[in-house]
Design a protein around this motif. Structure first.
Motif, PDB file in Angstrom:
ATOM      1  N   GLN A 153       0.866  -1.237   0.064  1.00 27.62           N
ATOM      2  CA  GLN A 153      -0.259  -0.112  -0.177  1.00 27.62           C
ATOM      3  C   GLN A 153       0.819   1.189   0.039  1.00 27.62           C
ATOM      4  O   GLN A 153       1.968   1.304  -0.033  1.00 27.62           O
ATOM      5  N   GLU A 154       0.163   2.172  -0.011  1.00 34.33           N
ATOM      6  CA  GLU A 154       0.958   3.764  -0.051  1.00 34.33           C
ATOM      7  C   GLU A 154       1.261   4.059   1.115  1.00 34.33           C
ATOM      8  O   GLU A 154       0.880   3.474   2.510  1.00 34.33           O
ATOM      9  N   ASP A 155       2.399   4.600   1.263  1.00 32.35           N
ATOM     10  CA  ASP A 155       3.174   5.176   2.519  1.00 32.35           C
ATOM     11  C   ASP A 155       2.339   6.110   3.006  1.00 32.35           C
ATOM     12  O   ASP A 155       2.354   7.186   2.202  1.00 32.35           O
ATOM     13  N   ARG A 156       1.954   6.292   4.479  1.00 32.65           N
ATOM     14  CA  ARG A 156       1.103   7.476   4.904  1.00 32.65           C
ATOM     15  C   ARG A 156       1.871   8.102   5.893  1.00 32.65           C
ATOM     16  O   ARG A 156       2.449   7.467   6.873  1.00 32.65           O
ATOM     17  N   LYS A 157       2.122   9.229   5.730  1.00 30.66           N
ATOM     18  CA  LYS A 157       2.974   9.999   6.750  1.00 30.66           C
ATOM     19  C   LYS A 157       2.011  10.528   7.871  1.00 30.66           C
ATOM     20  O   LYS A 157       1.011  10.957   7.680  1.00 30.66           O
ATOM     21  N   VAL A 158       2.626  10.407   9.293  1.00 27.82           N
ATOM     22  CA  VAL A 158       1.801  10.955  10.229  1.00 27.82           C
ATOM     23  C   VAL A 158       2.813  11.803  11.197  1.00 27.82           C
ATOM     24  O   VAL A 158       3.751  11.446  11.717  1.00 27.82           O
ATOM     25  N   SER A 159       2.400  13.117  11.146  1.00 29.57           N
ATOM     26  CA  SER A 159       3.400  14.086  11.925  1.00 29.57           C
ATOM     27  C   SER A 159       2.755  14.108  13.330  1.00 29.57           C
ATOM     28  O   SER A 159       1.907  13.315  13.829  1.00 29.57           O
ATOM     29  N   ARG A 160       3.639  14.645  14.328  1.00 33.41           N
ATOM     30  CA  ARG A 160       3.379  14.640  15.776  1.00 33.41           C
ATOM     31  C   ARG A 160       1.870  15.060  15.795  1.00 33.41           C
ATOM     32  O   ARG A 160       1.509  16.217  15.375  1.00 33.41           O
ATOM     33  N   GLY A 161       1.500  14.115  16.826  1.00 29.64           N
ATOM     34  CA  GLY A 161      -0.144  14.704  17.196  1.00 29.64           C
ATOM     35  C   GLY A 161      -1.307  14.119  16.096  1.00 29.64           C
ATOM     36  O   GLY A 161      -2.392  14.321  16.326  1.00 29.64           O
ATOM     37  N   ASP A 162      -0.888  14.035  14.942  1.00 28.74           N
ATOM     38  CA  ASP A 162      -1.549  13.519  13.949  1.00 28.74           C
ATOM     39  C   ASP A 162      -1.843  11.917  14.037  1.00 28.74           C
ATOM     40  O   ASP A 162      -1.391  11.138  14.662  1.00 28.74           O
ATOM     41  N   SER A 163      -2.996  11.482  13.273  1.00 23.89           N
ATOM     42  CA  SER A 163      -3.425   9.951  13.087  1.00 23.89           C
ATOM     43  C   SER A 163      -3.888   9.924  11.636  1.00 23.89           C
ATOM     44  O   SER A 163      -4.200  10.587  10.920  1.00 23.89           O
ATOM     45  N   VAL A 164      -3.745   8.433  11.567  1.00 26.82           N
ATOM     46  CA  VAL A 164      -4.048   7.956  10.351  1.00 26.82           C
ATOM     47  C   VAL A 164      -4.827   6.705  10.352  1.00 26.82           C
ATOM     48  O   VAL A 164      -4.648   5.995  11.167  1.00 26.82           O
ATOM     49  N   SER A 165      -5.705   6.396   9.441  1.00 36.18           N
ATOM     50  CA  SER A 165      -6.788   5.345   9.629  1.00 36.18           C
ATOM     51  C   SER A 165      -6.615   4.476   8.292  1.00 36.18           C
ATOM     52  O   SER A 165      -6.694   4.916   7.471  1.00 36.18           O
ATOM     53  N   ILE A 166      -6.841   3.269   8.744  1.00 42.63           N
ATOM     54  CA  ILE A 166      -6.572   2.118   7.371  1.00 42.63           C
ATOM     55  C   ILE A 166      -7.378   1.133   7.844  1.00 42.63           C
ATOM     56  O   ILE A 166      -7.673   0.597   8.725  1.00 42.63           O
ATOM     57  N   THR A 167      -8.525   1.124   6.658  1.00 45.94           N
ATOM     58  CA  THR A 167      -9.285  -0.071   6.805  1.00 45.94           C
ATOM     59  C   THR A 167      -9.082  -1.476   6.214  1.00 45.94           C
ATOM     60  O   THR A 167      -8.518  -1.383   5.149  1.00 45.94           O
ATOM     61  N   PHE A 168      -9.244  -2.329   6.911  1.00 49.41           N
ATOM     62  CA  PHE A 168      -8.712  -3.786   6.750  1.00 49.41           C
ATOM     63  C   PHE A 168     -10.254  -4.834   6.449  1.00 49.41           C
ATOM     64  O   PHE A 168     -10.706  -5.154   7.272  1.00 49.41           O
ATOM     65  N   ASP A 169     -10.078  -4.814   5.056  1.00 46.32           N
ATOM     66  CA  ASP A 169     -11.588  -5.712   4.523  1.00 46.32           C
ATOM     67  C   ASP A 169     -11.287  -6.985   4.608  1.00 46.32           C
ATOM     68  O   ASP A 169     -12.380  -7.720   4.801  1.00 46.32           O
ATOM     69  N   ASN A 170      -9.986  -7.678   4.100  1.00 51.32           N
ATOM     70  CA  ASN A 170      -9.757  -9.230   4.106  1.00 51.32           C
ATOM     71  C   ASN A 170      -9.058  -9.557   5.030  1.00 51.32           C
ATOM     72  O   ASN A 170      -7.887  -9.123   5.525  1.00 51.32           O
TER      73      ASN A 170
END
Ligand SMILES: [Cu+2]
Length: 118
Positions: A79-96
């Motif tokens: 998958q793509e690389d997702r940058k997460v700065s200080r204090g930030d968040s990232v969400s990824i859904t896992f379907d399989n």
């Protein structure tokens, strides 16, 4: 009788080797982190994913929150690389269902984790 005399030490040696392998396997699995049932992963101080291995149900959304003092990323294999700065968040859904390895591409040596989707 010659057959038995020569074979016995070999069998005993093999049994000892198998026992050693079993002990070694036990050690390495103890070092691996036990999966935690959660959808929340913290990028904790310093350079850590916590918990390192999580287990979620198919369709779940996992959120990584950066509580460290440095920018990190989450890149799930393929998958793509997702940058997460200080204090930030990232969400990824896992379907399989499956086991998904991921890394922080800025700190590959220190930061890697696993999402087990069941
Ligand atoms: Cu990082």
């Amino acid at each position: 009788m010659t057959f038995h005399r020569s074979l016995l030490p070999a069998v005993a040696g093999l049994a000892a080797a198998v026992a050693l392998v079993a002990v070694a396997a036990g050690c390495s699995s103890a070092e691996k982190s036990t999966p935690v049932a959660t959808t929340e992963v913290t990028m904790a101080k310093s350079y850590r994913f916590d918990p390192k291995t999580i287990e979620v149900a198919a369709g779940a959304t996992v959120t990584w929150t950066n509580e460290d003092n440095f920018t990190h990323t989450v890149q799930v294999d393929g998958q793509e690389d997702r940058k997460v700065s200080r204090g930030d968040s990232v969400s990824i859904t896992f379907d399989n269902p499956g086991t998904y390895h991921y890394v922080c591409t800025l700190h590959r040596q220190d930061m890697a984790g696993e999402v087990i989707v069941t």
